[in-house]
Design an enzyme around this catalytic site. Structure first.
Site, PDB file in Angstrom:
ATOM      1  N   SER A  49      17.037   2.552  39.718  1.00 34.40           N
ATOM      2  CA  SER A  49      16.251   1.690  39.161  1.00 34.40           C
ATOM      3  C   SER A  49      15.197   1.085  39.842  1.00 34.40           C
ATOM      4  O   SER A  49      15.107   1.264  41.368  1.00 34.40           O
ATOM      5  CB  SER A  49      16.904   0.552  38.558  1.00 34.40           C
ATOM      6  OG  SER A  49      17.414  -0.286  39.632  1.00 34.40           O
ATOM      7  N   ASP A  81      14.769   5.500  36.991  1.00 35.97           N
ATOM      8  CA  ASP A  81      15.169   4.824  35.640  1.00 35.97           C
ATOM      9  C   ASP A  81      13.963   3.708  35.675  1.00 35.97           C
ATOM     10  O   ASP A  81      13.714   3.039  36.407  1.00 35.97           O
ATOM     11  CB  ASP A  81      16.417   4.225  35.750  1.00 35.97           C
ATOM     12  CG  ASP A  81      17.067   3.413  34.637  1.00 35.97           C
ATOM     13  OD1 ASP A  81      16.684   3.921  33.558  1.00 35.97           O
ATOM     14  OD2 ASP A  81      17.878   2.801  34.840  1.00 35.97           O
ATOM     15  N   ASP A 103       8.450   4.308  31.432  1.00 35.40           N
ATOM     16  CA  ASP A 103       8.590   3.271  30.550  1.00 35.40           C
ATOM     17  C   ASP A 103       7.197   2.552  29.998  1.00 35.40           C
ATOM     18  O   ASP A 103       6.918   1.660  30.813  1.00 35.40           O
ATOM     19  CB  ASP A 103       9.852   2.353  31.051  1.00 35.40           C
ATOM     20  CG  ASP A 103       9.940   1.533  29.939  1.00 35.40           C
ATOM     21  OD1 ASP A 103       9.475   1.321  29.006  1.00 35.40           O
ATOM     22  OD2 ASP A 103      10.851   0.284  30.289  1.00 35.40           O
ATOM     23  N   GLU A 133       9.869   5.952  26.644  1.00 37.09           N
ATOM     24  CA  GLU A 133      10.923   4.957  25.918  1.00 37.09           C
ATOM     25  C   GLU A 133       9.650   4.589  24.699  1.00 37.09           C
ATOM     26  O   GLU A 133       8.628   4.109  24.792  1.00 37.09           O
ATOM     27  CB  GLU A 133      11.048   3.647  26.734  1.00 37.09           C
ATOM     28  CG  GLU A 133      11.718   2.501  25.811  1.00 37.09           C
ATOM     29  CD  GLU A 133      12.535   1.622  26.612  1.00 37.09           C
ATOM     30  OE1 GLU A 133      13.195   1.675  27.825  1.00 37.09           O
ATOM     31  OE2 GLU A 133      12.525   0.248  26.347  1.00 37.09           O
ATOM     32  N   HIS A 179      20.577  -3.923  28.014  1.00 35.95           N
ATOM     33  CA  HIS A 179      20.928  -3.853  29.237  1.00 35.95           C
ATOM     34  C   HIS A 179      21.688  -5.019  29.675  1.00 35.95           C
ATOM     35  O   HIS A 179      21.543  -6.264  29.379  1.00 35.95           O
ATOM     36  CB  HIS A 179      19.774  -3.570  30.335  1.00 35.95           C
ATOM     37  CG  HIS A 179      18.973  -2.333  30.057  1.00 35.95           C
ATOM     38  ND1 HIS A 179      17.520  -2.331  29.577  1.00 35.95           N
ATOM     39  CD2 HIS A 179      19.046  -1.190  30.364  1.00 35.95           C
ATOM     40  CE1 HIS A 179      17.028  -1.240  29.587  1.00 35.95           C
ATOM     41  NE2 HIS A 179      18.156  -0.573  30.027  1.00 35.95           N
ATOM     42  N   HIS A 207      20.195   3.665  26.241  1.00 36.34           N
ATOM     43  CA  HIS A 207      20.394   2.825  27.475  1.00 36.34           C
ATOM     44  C   HIS A 207      21.315   1.529  27.225  1.00 36.34           C
ATOM     45  O   HIS A 207      21.680   1.493  25.882  1.00 36.34           O
ATOM     46  CB  HIS A 207      18.878   2.139  27.561  1.00 36.34           C
ATOM     47  CG  HIS A 207      17.970   2.990  28.387  1.00 36.34           C
ATOM     48  ND1 HIS A 207      17.658   2.859  29.537  1.00 36.34           N
ATOM     49  CD2 HIS A 207      17.530   4.497  28.092  1.00 36.34           C
ATOM     50  CE1 HIS A 207      16.730   3.799  30.098  1.00 36.34           C
ATOM     51  NE2 HIS A 207      16.453   4.899  28.849  1.00 36.34           N
ATOM     52  N   GLY A 208      21.696   0.859  28.169  1.00 35.13           N
ATOM     53  CA  GLY A 208      22.393  -0.486  27.898  1.00 35.13           C
ATOM     54  C   GLY A 208      23.883   0.089  27.258  1.00 35.13           C
ATOM     55  O   GLY A 208      24.187  -0.555  26.599  1.00 35.13           O
ATOM     56  N   THR A 232      26.010  -1.567  34.301  1.00 37.40           N
ATOM     57  CA  THR A 232      26.906  -2.819  34.312  1.00 37.40           C
ATOM     58  C   THR A 232      28.180  -2.512  34.679  1.00 37.40           C
ATOM     59  O   THR A 232      28.923  -3.363  35.268  1.00 37.40           O
ATOM     60  CB  THR A 232      26.446  -3.694  32.972  1.00 37.40           C
ATOM     61  OG1 THR A 232      25.084  -3.947  33.250  1.00 37.40           O
ATOM     62  CG2 THR A 232      27.280  -4.969  33.108  1.00 37.40           C
TER      63      THR A 232
END
Ligand code: 13P
Length: 283
Positions: A49, A81, A103, A133, A179, A207-208, A232
């Site tokens: 990221s 990312d 993004d 995205e 996220h 995502h997330g 996460t």
């Protein structure tokens, strides 16, 4: 071996499974991801990221990924990312990334298309895949914060037009995931996902996905989700293991004995996700 994200997306789409994309920030995280991929004989996407690039440095990220890929027998794609600018994507291309995400979701529709197209023009001739995205995925990922009020779901008609006009290789959709850590159970909009999958053939990205119930993940994959992002849950496994060592062995000073259990915990998370996503034995 390092392969293009496109190869991974297309195989996954054909085989109706998804490949995990796991965020790395240091050597231990990378090793746990690759060891799990080897154990599961699964293709895998490793990604950095904005925060990950800032923390480790793009040279270290690219260098470690290259070494990991040389040693591994499974296909590995190295992705950025949520790439934020054309210039950053060019830097990733120069450093040997095999996949990029641009993004442009905060931009108006036409500007998002223009930016994504520009990125495909530099990425595709170098054999690098492009993820874009559309819609805005909520939550917090390092420097990128999208409040629940600003999060917007992906419009299926726009998704079809976007994929057609940009020639992107994968599209991240906003269908109710976010996220970071969820407060309460996330509810995915499966009707919207189905609608998107009917209107476009472009491989889709979720995502997330940390904290999304297994049942919901299993239900989403057949609609053409080929890439599922997990960060996460790795962070939580890492932090819990380090805290456990600190509590149980407060005198421990050997970094290997502090971080070793964290590696093992992350290995288990990655392995479980690969089985859930159906990518085990697909390498
Ligand atoms: P989580 O941190 O919720 O797993 O999301 C990861 C992600 O989508 C990275 O882009």
């Amino acid at each position: 071996m390092l392969v293009s994200g496109k190869e991974i997306f297309q195989e996954a789409k054909k085989g109706k499974y998804a490949v995990g994309a796991f965020n790395l920030n240091n050597m231990e995280i990378l090793q746990s991801i690759i060891e799990a991929a080897e154990a599961e004989k699964s293709p895998v996407i490793i990604q950095a990221s904005q925060g990950g690039l800032k923390y480790a440095g793009i040279e270290y990220v690219a260098g470690m990924a290259r070494i990991a890929a040389e040693k591994a027998s499974v296909p590995i794609a190295l992705n950025i990312d949520h790439g934020t600018s054309f210039e950053q994507i060019v830097q990733c291309v120069r450093h040997g990334f095999t996949a990029v995400m641009i993004d442009g979701s905060k931009l108006p529709f036409e500007e998002n298309i223009a930016l994504t197209k520009r990125v495909t023009e530099v990425a595709h001739p170098n054999g690098i895949s492009v993820e874009a995205e559309l819609g805005k995925i909520g939550g917090v990922e390092d420097d990128i914060v999208v409040s629940a009020r600003d999060a917007t779901f992906t419009d299926p008609d726009e998704a079809a037009e976007f994929a057609e006009r940009t020639n992107c290789d994968a599209l991240a959709v906003a269908i109710g995931t976010a996220h970071g850590v969820y407060h309460g159970e996330p509810k995915l909009d499966f009707e919207r996902l189905e609608e998107i999958s009917k209107k476009t053939d472009v491989p889709l990205v979720l995502h997330g996905a940390s904290g999304v119930p297994d049942e919901a993940i299993g239900r989403a994959i057949p609609y053409g989700i080929v890439k599922i992002n997990i960060d996460t849950e790795l962070r939580m496994a890492f932090a819990d293991a380090v805290k456990r060592v600190a509590t149980e062995k407060p005198d421990e000073i050997d970094p290997r004995k502090i971080l070793g259990p964290a590696k093992e915990a992350m290995f288990e998370v990655v392995r479980k996700k690969m089985r859930l996503f159906g990518s085990s034995n697909k390498a």
